[in-house]
Scaffold this motif. Structure first.
Motif, PDB file in Angstrom:
ATOM      1  N   LEU A   1       0.871  -1.353   0.067  1.00 25.46           N
ATOM      2  CA  LEU A   1       0.107  -0.141   0.151  1.00 25.46           C
ATOM      3  C   LEU A   1       0.875   1.222   0.180  1.00 25.46           C
ATOM      4  O   LEU A   1       0.408   2.386   0.262  1.00 25.46           O
ATOM      5  CB  LEU A   1      -1.098  -0.027   1.029  1.00 25.46           C
ATOM      6  CG  LEU A   1      -1.885  -1.344   1.297  1.00 25.46           C
ATOM      7  CD1 LEU A   1      -2.663  -1.264   2.485  1.00 25.46           C
ATOM      8  CD2 LEU A   1      -2.861  -1.166   0.407  1.00 25.46           C
ATOM      9  N   LEU A   2       1.995   1.224  -0.155  1.00 24.71           N
ATOM     10  CA  LEU A   2       3.028   2.252   0.002  1.00 24.71           C
ATOM     11  C   LEU A   2       2.796   3.046  -1.434  1.00 24.71           C
ATOM     12  O   LEU A   2       2.458   2.429  -2.418  1.00 24.71           O
ATOM     13  CB  LEU A   2       4.465   2.129  -0.044  1.00 24.71           C
ATOM     14  CG  LEU A   2       4.765   1.374   1.251  1.00 24.71           C
ATOM     15  CD1 LEU A   2       6.404   0.848   1.170  1.00 24.71           C
ATOM     16  CD2 LEU A   2       4.647   2.187   2.612  1.00 24.71           C
ATOM     17  N   ASP A   3       3.163   4.346  -1.470  1.00 24.02           N
ATOM     18  CA  ASP A   3       3.097   5.225  -2.412  1.00 24.02           C
ATOM     19  C   ASP A   3       4.054   6.159  -2.241  1.00 24.02           C
ATOM     20  O   ASP A   3       4.488   6.478  -1.060  1.00 24.02           O
ATOM     21  CB  ASP A   3       1.570   5.675  -2.939  1.00 24.02           C
ATOM     22  CG  ASP A   3       1.051   6.546  -1.700  1.00 24.02           C
ATOM     23  OD1 ASP A   3       1.705   7.256  -1.039  1.00 24.02           O
ATOM     24  OD2 ASP A   3      -0.079   6.342  -1.662  1.00 24.02           O
ATOM     25  N   GLN A   4       4.242   7.145  -3.245  1.00 24.25           N
ATOM     26  CA  GLN A   4       5.295   8.304  -3.005  1.00 24.25           C
ATOM     27  C   GLN A   4       4.989   8.983  -1.765  1.00 24.25           C
ATOM     28  O   GLN A   4       6.170   9.533  -0.950  1.00 24.25           O
ATOM     29  CB  GLN A   4       5.432   9.165  -4.253  1.00 24.25           C
ATOM     30  CG  GLN A   4       6.884   9.857  -4.348  1.00 24.25           C
ATOM     31  CD  GLN A   4       7.133  10.234  -5.636  1.00 24.25           C
ATOM     32  OE1 GLN A   4       6.653   9.577  -6.534  1.00 24.25           O
ATOM     33  NE2 GLN A   4       8.137  11.151  -5.662  1.00 24.25           N
ATOM     34  N   GLU A   5       3.812   9.343  -1.504  1.00 20.77           N
ATOM     35  CA  GLU A   5       3.454  10.317  -0.474  1.00 20.77           C
ATOM     36  C   GLU A   5       3.709   9.663   0.923  1.00 20.77           C
ATOM     37  O   GLU A   5       4.596  10.286   1.750  1.00 20.77           O
ATOM     38  CB  GLU A   5       2.110  10.620  -0.321  1.00 20.77           C
ATOM     39  CG  GLU A   5       1.611  11.602   0.819  1.00 20.77           C
ATOM     40  CD  GLU A   5       0.186  11.620   1.140  1.00 20.77           C
ATOM     41  OE1 GLU A   5      -0.366  11.954   1.938  1.00 20.77           O
ATOM     42  OE2 GLU A   5      -0.763  11.202   0.248  1.00 20.77           O
ATOM     43  N   LYS A   6       3.509   8.402   1.131  1.00 25.48           N
ATOM     44  CA  LYS A   6       3.520   7.660   2.152  1.00 25.48           C
ATOM     45  C   LYS A   6       5.103   7.327   2.453  1.00 25.48           C
ATOM     46  O   LYS A   6       5.594   7.474   3.545  1.00 25.48           O
ATOM     47  CB  LYS A   6       2.982   6.428   2.236  1.00 25.48           C
ATOM     48  CG  LYS A   6       1.547   6.572   2.237  1.00 25.48           C
ATOM     49  CD  LYS A   6       0.523   5.132   2.112  1.00 25.48           C
ATOM     50  CE  LYS A   6      -0.764   5.260   2.159  1.00 25.48           C
ATOM     51  NZ  LYS A   6      -1.405   5.953   0.783  1.00 25.48           N
ATOM     52  N   ILE A   7       5.798   7.029   1.450  1.00 23.48           N
ATOM     53  CA  ILE A   7       7.344   6.835   1.548  1.00 23.48           C
ATOM     54  C   ILE A   7       8.034   8.157   1.784  1.00 23.48           C
ATOM     55  O   ILE A   7       9.004   7.988   2.712  1.00 23.48           O
ATOM     56  CB  ILE A   7       7.808   6.155   0.163  1.00 23.48           C
ATOM     57  CG1 ILE A   7       7.314   4.930  -0.096  1.00 23.48           C
ATOM     58  CG2 ILE A   7       9.238   6.342   0.394  1.00 23.48           C
ATOM     59  CD1 ILE A   7       7.598   4.398  -1.531  1.00 23.48           C
ATOM     60  N   SER A   8       7.526   9.268   1.565  1.00 22.36           N
ATOM     61  CA  SER A   8       8.215  10.514   1.716  1.00 22.36           C
ATOM     62  C   SER A   8       7.956  10.813   3.426  1.00 22.36           C
ATOM     63  O   SER A   8       9.073  11.110   4.020  1.00 22.36           O
ATOM     64  CB  SER A   8       7.514  11.701   1.089  1.00 22.36           C
ATOM     65  OG  SER A   8       7.968  12.747   1.334  1.00 22.36           O
TER      66      SER A   8
END
Length: 472
Positions: free
Chosen positions: A184-191
């Protein structure tokens, strides 16, 4: 002399005994080994054996003393430690998960709760954090872990908890930890995770054919492609953050060792990262067919352990060692090479295994109930050690810390007690704790410990310059 409290074992080259009271491993002559292994008590007429016995006894060895009672040494300081020394808080922020892994404790394959739609509220989370900070006042750093289910499902709650912790934990360094399936990761969450230096553990069981066998989406489709896509996203946009990430591989012993080894050795996305390898948990499982190694896997694993030992003796390069077995030598170092020796008899003691419940880790479930860790069966009343409203249940914590009291007669007479790794988890039986369940693991613990002894001594034998008696 009285029968000494020892355990005899031998390698192809030499004979040894482990002296329980001094924690020493001793290499001895064949004659003395035969004498000791037969459990002789009476005076020995063989002059050579008698001289060896006298030398060992002068060094404080071959005592027959045993514990008279079972009590963990941390029991006396339990209240003080619980009031100010909690090391880590782990929050079960959701019981929801978007995967249905075959070996998950909540998959229905174990005597445990199953997945549900329950989520932790911010109010429960705040009370848990307040309790933690109040009870960790002597710690310069605090550790907050996020656990599920799949914690990323509750991403908005994670952000709120971090914001609250930054305020309440002012003046202390805060370390965040998260265990995730990464789908469920995406760029916002990873950031967000990277900017707050989350130590992330990603569940990854090897190449597609191995990972997808057990780690499936709710639809039944494998999750490997989603996981790898998001790992590559981290590598591309946050390459420095990869240093904060480790992988957890649950090894299916029915699979292909070579395939697993090749993946974690050479696959670009994971080969430079730290990976922890663990077997499918046996405690509380309903179907034993999921456990164990097939013959080919076991042969390959043992061969790689052999290569590992050769590398520690300087015969081959460490570059040739499988990452799957590298941690085995760390276990040898931790449990044997770094152990303390010397006669230090106490009237009471406790087998190894238990951490101090609530100190090493305080696990809080979605309802605000306290547990010693996330691995335990939440349906067992004896392991609920408190809650956010009433605080700790000190009697239950004492009982769990002293779980060895339930099998005290066996533990007092066991040569392996110092090396026992049975915590309360090994006493679980359905929805209760069981003395019989704890005892059922004893032979496996002793076998694993003797294997450690053998491998440690084999390394020492290669390093030794002569065949005289020596202490390890």
């Amino acid at each position: 002399m009285n029968k000494p409290f020892i355990h005899c074992f031998e390698t192809p080259k030499a004979k040894y005994f482990y002296d329980v009271n001094t924690n020493a491993i001793v290499r001895v002559s064949s004659d003395l080994y035969d004498y000791l292994s037969e459990g002789k008590k009476k005076h020995c007429n063989n002059g050579n054996i008698r001289r060896e016995l006298e030398t060992l006894e002068m060094a404080g060895m071959l005592s027959s003393e045993k514990w008279k009672g079972i009590e963990h040494p941390a029991s006396q300081m339990l209240l003080e430690n619980l009031n100010g020394s909690i090391e880590m808080l782990t929050l079960q922020i959701t019981q929801q998960c978007n995967l249905r892994c075959n070996y998950c404790p909540y998959s229905g394959s174990y005597y445990n709760r199953i997945h549900s739609n329950k989520n932790m509220t911010i109010e429960v989370a705040k009370k848990a954090i307040d309790f933690y900070i109040k009870h960790s006042f002597d710690k310069r750093e605090i550790n907050i872990g996020f656990y599920g289910g799949e914690p990323i499902i509750q991403y908005d709650l994670i952000k709120k908890i971090v914001e609250y912790t930054e305020v309440k934990g002012e003046g202390k360094k805060v370390n965040y930890h998260i265990t995730t399936n990464a789908t469920l990761l995406d760029q916002e969450k990873i950031s967000f995770l990277a900017s707050h230096h989350f130590k992330m553990t990603i569940s990854l069981d090897g190449p597609r054919e191995l990972h997808d066998k057990n780690r499936k989406l709710m639809s039944g489709k494998g999750s490997f492609d989603k996981v790898m896509k998001n790992i590559q996203l981290i590598q591309k946009h946050y390459p420095d953050y990869m240093k904060e990430i480790m992988f957890n591989c649950v090894v299916d012993g029915q699979g292909d060792y070579g395939c697993l080894n090749e993946f974690f050795t050479n696959y670009d996305s994971v080969k430079e990262s730290n990976t922890f390898f663990s077997d499918i948990a046996a405690e509380g499982i309903k179907d034993d067919d999921m456990l164990g190694y097939n013959e080919e896997y076991d042969k390959a694993y043992q061969y790689e352990v052999f290569k590992l030992l050769l590398s520690k003796c300087g015969f081959i390069s460490e570059k040739e060692i499988s990452p799957i077995v590298k941690s085995y030598y760390d276990v040898i170092k931790m449990r044997l090479k770094g152990r303390s020796e010397g006669y230090n008899y106490e009237d009471s003691g406790h087998p190894g295994g238990p951490c101090i419940p609530g100190i090493h880790k305080l696990f809080v479930n979605v309802n605000g109930d306290f547990y010693p860790c996330e691995k335990l069966n939440e349906n067992i009343p004896e392991i609920v050690i408190g809650n956010i409203e009433n605080g700790f249940d000190y009697q239950k914590i004492y009982n769990i810390l002293n779980i060895g009291k339930t099998t005290q007669n066996e533990c007092k007479n066991c040569w392996c007690s110092r090396f026992c790794y049975q915590c309360v988890l090994f006493s679980e039986c359905g929805d209760r704790l069981s003395e019989k369940a704890r005892l059922s693991h004893c032979e496996a613990v002793k076998s694993a410990t003797e294997n450690l002894f053998l491998d440690y001594c084999l390394i020492k034998e290669v390093e030794a310059e002569d065949n005289n008696i020596y202490f390890l």
